[in-house]
Design a protein around this motif. Structure first.
Motif, PDB file in Angstrom:
ATOM      1  N   UNK A 119      54.586  56.353  78.793  1.00  0.00           N
ATOM      2  CA  UNK A 119      54.569  57.607  78.039  1.00  0.00           C
ATOM      3  C   UNK A 119      53.263  57.740  77.265  1.00  0.00           C
ATOM      4  N   UNK A 120      52.783  56.655  76.674  1.00  0.00           N
ATOM      5  CA  UNK A 120      51.492  56.688  75.985  1.00  0.00           C
ATOM      6  C   UNK A 120      50.377  57.073  76.957  1.00  0.00           C
ATOM      7  N   UNK A 121      50.423  56.514  78.178  1.00  0.00           N
ATOM      8  CA  UNK A 121      49.430  56.865  79.187  1.00  0.00           C
ATOM      9  C   UNK A 121      49.523  58.331  79.581  1.00  0.00           C
ATOM     10  N   UNK A 122      50.755  58.839  79.713  1.00  0.00           N
ATOM     11  CA  UNK A 122      50.944  60.247  80.081  1.00  0.00           C
ATOM     12  C   UNK A 122      50.280  61.161  79.062  1.00  0.00           C
ATOM     13  N   UNK A 157      53.600  57.993  84.199  1.00  0.00           N
ATOM     14  CA  UNK A 157      52.415  58.536  83.525  1.00  0.00           C
ATOM     15  C   UNK A 157      52.293  60.056  83.653  1.00  0.00           C
ATOM     16  N   UNK A 158      53.232  60.691  84.339  1.00  0.00           N
ATOM     17  CA  UNK A 158      53.269  62.153  84.361  1.00  0.00           C
ATOM     18  C   UNK A 158      52.467  62.825  85.449  1.00  0.00           C
ATOM     19  N   UNK A 189      56.118  71.635  80.533  1.00  0.00           N
ATOM     20  CA  UNK A 189      56.576  70.403  81.174  1.00  0.00           C
ATOM     21  C   UNK A 189      56.998  69.368  80.141  1.00  0.00           C
ATOM     22  N   UNK A 190      58.079  68.673  80.482  1.00  0.00           N
ATOM     23  CA  UNK A 190      58.602  67.593  79.646  1.00  0.00           C
ATOM     24  C   UNK A 190      58.848  66.393  80.537  1.00  0.00           C
ATOM     25  N   UNK A 191      58.347  65.235  80.129  1.00  0.00           N
ATOM     26  CA  UNK A 191      58.578  64.003  80.861  1.00  0.00           C
ATOM     27  C   UNK A 191      59.297  62.999  79.982  1.00  0.00           C
ATOM     28  N   UNK A 192      60.304  62.352  80.555  1.00  0.00           N
ATOM     29  CA  UNK A 192      61.072  61.336  79.828  1.00  0.00           C
ATOM     30  C   UNK A 192      61.046  60.050  80.639  1.00  0.00           C
ATOM     31  N   UNK A 214      58.430  61.870  76.177  1.00  0.00           N
ATOM     32  CA  UNK A 214      59.395  61.206  75.303  1.00  0.00           C
ATOM     33  C   UNK A 214      59.767  59.858  75.899  1.00  0.00           C
ATOM     34  N   UNK A 215      59.667  58.815  75.107  1.00  0.00           N
ATOM     35  CA  UNK A 215      60.094  57.480  75.530  1.00  0.00           C
ATOM     36  C   UNK A 215      61.544  57.295  75.109  1.00  0.00           C
TER      37      UNK A 215
END
Length: 276
Positions: free
Chosen positions: A70-73, A46-47, A60-63, A87-88
Motif C-alpha cells: 500500500x505504501x508503494x501504491x 502496488x495498484x 479508484x480505491x485499492x485495499x 487502504x491497508x
C-alpha cells in the motif's frame, strides 16, 4: 526468483500495461469506464491494475493486507500524478465502503483465500446497484498454477506442473531446491487454497442456493461472461507472448481445460431479489 518479484516498480508498470490494453477493453463491453465511476480493487498490491482507470477519471480505491504494498501504491500513484485511495486492511473490515462501487476487481486474489464461500458472499455488499465484479485467477492445474515463479531457485521457478505432486513430495522437492521455510509454507498454503474452473463455478452455485438464515442479506452473484485463456494477457507484458483464448473444444472438457487455462476471466453481477 524472477526479477519482477523484487522490482515492484517494474511489476506496477507491467500490471498497468495489461490493464490498459486488455482489462479495460474487456470490461467496457459491460460497464462505462470514465469520470464518475467508482472502482475498487481487492488485493490491489502496488495498484498497477488501477492506474489506467485513474487516468480515465475514475475514482479508484485499492485495499490490501500488506502495508508495504500500500505504501508503494501511494508512492507510485504520486509519481504518475494520479489520485487514488489506498487502504491497508482486510476489505471486509472497511464497512464504510459498502454499496460504493460500480466495479470491483479481484485479480489473482481468490486462489489465495481459504474461506472462498464467505468471501464471495460478502463481495456483493460493496457494489452499487448495477455494478459488476471482474474476477480473474489462474486455474490450479495449469503449468504454474502453484505460483512457483516466486521460488528463489531459478530452476524451480521455471519448472512447470511440479506443484501437482502430493503435498509431502512437493515439500521435499522445495526443500531440496534450497527454498527457505517461510517460502515453503507460502507455497503449501497456495496448494491448500487452490482453485479450478469447476470449483469456482460450483462455489457460485452453492452461494446462490444458500439456506443459512443469517445470510439473508447476501446478494448472490451470477456469471455474465467467462473467458478462459491459453496464454494469459499479462504474459505479453511479462514475456512478450501474444494472448490467446483457449480453443472451444478444449474449454468444453472439464477434466482437460484446467491444465491449459493460464487465466480465467469472469464478469459477475448481483442477482435481483426476484432472480435469486
Amino acid at each position: 526468483m524472477q526479477e519482477r518479484q523484487t522490482d515492484r516498480a517494474r511489476y506496477f508498470r507491467e500490471l498497468a500495461t495489461t490493464s490498459e490494453k486488455y482489462f479495460i477493453p474487456y470490461l467496457s463491453a459491460f460497464v462505462r469506464i470514465g469520470s464518475g465511476m467508482n472502482v475498487l480493487e481487492i488485493g490491489c498490491g502496488e495498484g498497477g491494475n488501477l492506474l489506467p482507470f485513474a487516468e480515465r477519471g475514475c475514482r479508484v480505491t485499492g485495499v490490501d493486507l500488506a502495508s508495504g504494498k500500500i505504501d508503494n501504491a501511494r508512492k507510485f500513484f504520486a509519481a504518475e500524478g494520479q489520485d487514488g485511495t489506498f487502504i491497508a486492511s482486510d476489505i471486509f473490515k472497511v464497512k464504510e465502503l459498502e454499496t460504493s462501487f460500480d466495479l470491483i476487481i479481484c485479480h489473482d486474489v481468490l486462489e489465495h483465500i481459504g474461506d472462498k464461500f464467505r468471501f464471495m458472499c460478502d463481495l456483493g455488499k460493496y457494489l452499487r446497484q448495477g455494478g459488476i465484479v471482474f474476477m480473474a485467477f489462474p486455474a490450479w492445474q495449469m503449468p504454474f498454477g502453484g505460483h512457483q515463479q516466486i521460488c528463489r531457485s531459478r530452476f524451480l521457478s521455471r519448472l512447470p506442473f511440479f506443484h501437482l505432486l502430493p503435498k509431502p513430495l512437493y515439500r521435499a522437492v522445495l526443500k531440496a531446491g534450497g527454498e527457505e521455510e517461510y517460502r515453503i509454507r507460502e507455497l503449501l498454503e497456495i496448494k491448500d487454497t487452490r482453485l479450478s474452473v469447476e470449483q469456482f463455478e460450483r462455489l457460485l452455485q452453492q452461494k446462490g442456493k444458500r439456506t443459512d438464515a443469517s445470510m439473508d442479506a447476501i446478494r448472490p452473484l451470477e456469471i455474465l461472461d467467462r473467458r478462459l485463456w491459453l496464454i494469459n494477457p499479462h504474459y505479453e507484458a511479462k514475456f512478450g507472448l501474444k494472448p490467446r483464448l483457449l480453443a472451444r473444444p478444449v474449454a468444453a472438457v472439464p477434466s482437460l481445460r484446467d491444465f491449459f487455462t493460464t487465466s480465467c476471466f469472469y464478469i459477475l453481477k448481483c442477482l435481483s431479489a426476484e432472480e435469486s
